[in-house]
Design an enzyme around this catalytic site. Structure first.
Site, short mmCIF file in Angstrom:
data_model
loop_
_atom_site.label_atom_id
_atom_site.label_comp_id
_atom_site.label_asym_id
_atom_site.label_seq_id
_atom_site.Cartn_x
_atom_site.Cartn_y
_atom_site.Cartn_z
N HIS A 1 0.81 -1.23 0.00
CA HIS A 1 0.00 0.00 0.00
C HIS A 1 0.84 1.28 0.00
O HIS A 1 0.30 2.39 0.16
CB HIS A 1 -0.95 -0.01 1.22
N ASP B 1 16.54 9.55 -8.76
CA ASP B 1 18.01 9.72 -8.78
C ASP B 1 18.64 9.66 -7.39
O ASP B 1 19.72 10.22 -7.19
CB ASP B 1 18.38 11.08 -9.42
N LYS C 1 2.95 4.48 -1.36
CA LYS C 1 2.84 5.37 -2.52
C LYS C 1 4.05 6.30 -2.49
O LYS C 1 3.94 7.43 -2.05
CB LYS C 1 1.56 6.21 -2.48
#
Ligand code: ZN
Length: 218
Positions: A163, A170, A165
């Protein structure tokens, strides 16, 4: 044992008094932690905590795709956004990747986002994606598109949800928040993404990404 008995509930006249006392204790603790962190030089930019900015959703409109064309949008009464939105800012950050892009999200169904990811892959940026197995086969999921393009995608195979996000760009920027990479989240939901440059924080997320990447290699 004696410690518990020496702290009777009636010490506080009301529940509210107890609540206030508890909150004061929490604030004291946080202030001590803050002083300790400042003393150790844990933050590269004291006072800012490495926060670049926070983007809030929903956007009123999706961005107009004609704005990418030379001359911009010429449609009369075009219902899409022609000015910067939270999504276009988000896409700008993603698109700034020049070497690596590690993505760890519940699901990706937003074509504006997947277009940027595919474009980065085509330009030679090393993209890796971790996502949730329960979402990857649902309609609109762009995972098949990524795999077809040759982007490595790994998934958890448990009934629990992957779950997270977040994305690491870089190794220098972290995007993290509630924001799902879906169309619904852009113009429908109340969501946030905070953009962070704090290296200690980025390293912690990178370590977690690497751990999940190894774990889901089956
Ligand atoms: Zn337009």
């Amino acid at each position: 044992m004696g410690g518990c008995l020496s702290r009777p509930a009636e010490k506080y006249e009301t529940d509210k008094d107890k609540e206030v006392a508890d909150l004061k204790a929490q604030v004291d603790q946080l202030q001590k932690a803050l002083t300790a962190a400042k003393g150790s030089g844990a933050h590269a930019a004291p006072g800012k905590g490495g926060v670049v900015e926070t983007l809030f959703f929903p956007d009123a409109k999706l961005p107009c795709r004609n704005m990418k064309k030379p001359g911009g949008c010429r449609r009369k009464n075009c219902e899409y956004a022609h000015e910067p939105t939270s999504l276009t800012r988000f896409l700008d950050y993603l698109g700034s990747a020049t070497r690596t892009l590690d993505i760890c999200v519940f699901t990706i169904t937003n074509d504006d986002i997947s277009d940027v990811v595919l474009n980065l892959h085509q330009k030679g940026v090393k993209v890796r994606i971790i996502t949730d197995n329960d979402q990857s086969s649902t309609q609109g999921s762009d995972i098949a598109k990524f795999r077809a393009a040759g982007i490595p995608v790994r998934q958890d195979h448990s009934p629990a949800h992957m779950h997270h996000k977040f994305a690491i760009i870089d190794g220098r920027l972290l995007l993290n928040g509630s924001f799902n990479w879906t169309r619904q989240a852009v113009t429908g939901n109340n969501e946030n993404v905070t953009v962070l440059s704090d290296l200690a924080l980025i390293q912690a997320f990178q370590a977690q990404f690497n751990k999940l990447w190894s774990m889901f290699n089956t």
